[in-house]
Design a protein around this motif. Structure first.
Motif: not given
Length: 276
Positions: A211-217
């Motif tokens: 589930a971890l994903v760097d949406m801010l980046k």
């Protein structure tokens, strides 16, 4: 002007194919099958709720919940139906920790936010009895207008991520909103500033699978470098340093779903984003 939003519920093949009645007991009731009341409860949670009056932007339905995380263990705000809906004890007033989170939050909202009476039993409140209040709150709080022309004109970008096993709220509400924006503004124009993603099997705070994903980046790159998100990945990592990655999956743009191609089931390369 704001267009009226369609009440059509988006579904995947798996969600529309599954019939809770297929789990009904055919003989004596037991822990491996559902009695008639349990079948109706599952059907209720998976069905859209139709309001007897319109909310902001003409919205008249709230979609049902999805499938796939019902039995996720309950730990605080994480988990499936036991965490959010059934709890470990029947609802009481005032709520106790063993109650489902939805009763704690929902009962309090009905008492203090809508009926505005701390002594009222939430189970006695009907939508019609608080219709004016619900519509007033909806007009202030609901972000459901599909007209994002002004947002787009200012150069903003929007990334929506829904966890499909989130039982705190229906993930299909956000997915339906993305569909409504595309219908109102046109899919091509919407693609210039909006992406909508769905993560199967993930609950409210990101447990149940990768589930971890760097949406801010991803968002910053889109805004600052004009590079739209592509090939985003979900990761599941150890909770302690050095946070080793255990599994990865591609994050598919809705309505595409993750499909196994073959190979290592823990590697994103073994999957593809396919149409349902």
């Amino acid at each position: 002007p704001t267009a009226r939003m369609s009440a059509t519920v988006s579904t995947s093949n798996s969600r529309s194919r599954f019939d809770p009645a297929s789990l009904a007991c055919t003989g004596a009731a037991g822990p491996t099958c559902l009695n008639p009341a349990q079948v109706r409860a599952v059907q209720t949670l998976r069905s859209p709720y139709r309001f007897p009056f319109p909310l902001a932007n003409g919205l008249v339905e709230y979609p049902g919940w999805g499938i796939g995380g019902e039995d996720t263990p309950a730990v605080g705000p994480t988990g499936g139906w036991r965490a959010w809906w059934t709890g470990n004890a029947a609802p009481v007033l005032p709520p106790v920790p063993a109650n489902g989170i939805a009763w704690v939050y929902g009962g309090g909202a009905l008492q203090y936010f809508y009926a505005r009476d701390p002594n009222v039993d939430p189970r006695s409140i009907t939508p019609e009895s608080v219709a004016a209040r619900v519509q007033a709150v909806s007009a202030v709080m609901d972000s459901t207008s599909p007209d994002l022309g002004g947002f787009h004109a200012r150069g903003h970008k929007l990334i929506v991520l829904e966890h499909l096993s989130d039982y705190a709220q229906s993930p299909y509400a956000g997915l339906q909103y993305g569909d409504a924006v595309k219908r109102h503004m046109g899919a091509g124009r919407a693609a210039e500033f909006m992406r909508v993603y769905a993560a199967p099997g993930i609950d409210h705070v990101g447990t149940g699978g990768p589930a971890l994903v760097d949406m801010l980046k991803a968002l910053a790159t889109w805004v600052e470098r004009k590079e739209a998100p592509i090939l985003l990945r979900l990761a599941e990592q150890d909770a302690k340093p050095p946070f080793a990655v255990q599994r990865t999956r591609p994050l598919c743009e809705w309505p595409k779903w993750t499909r196994f191609k073959g190979g290592d089931p823990n590697a994103a390369e073994s999957f593809e984003c396919a149409n349902p």
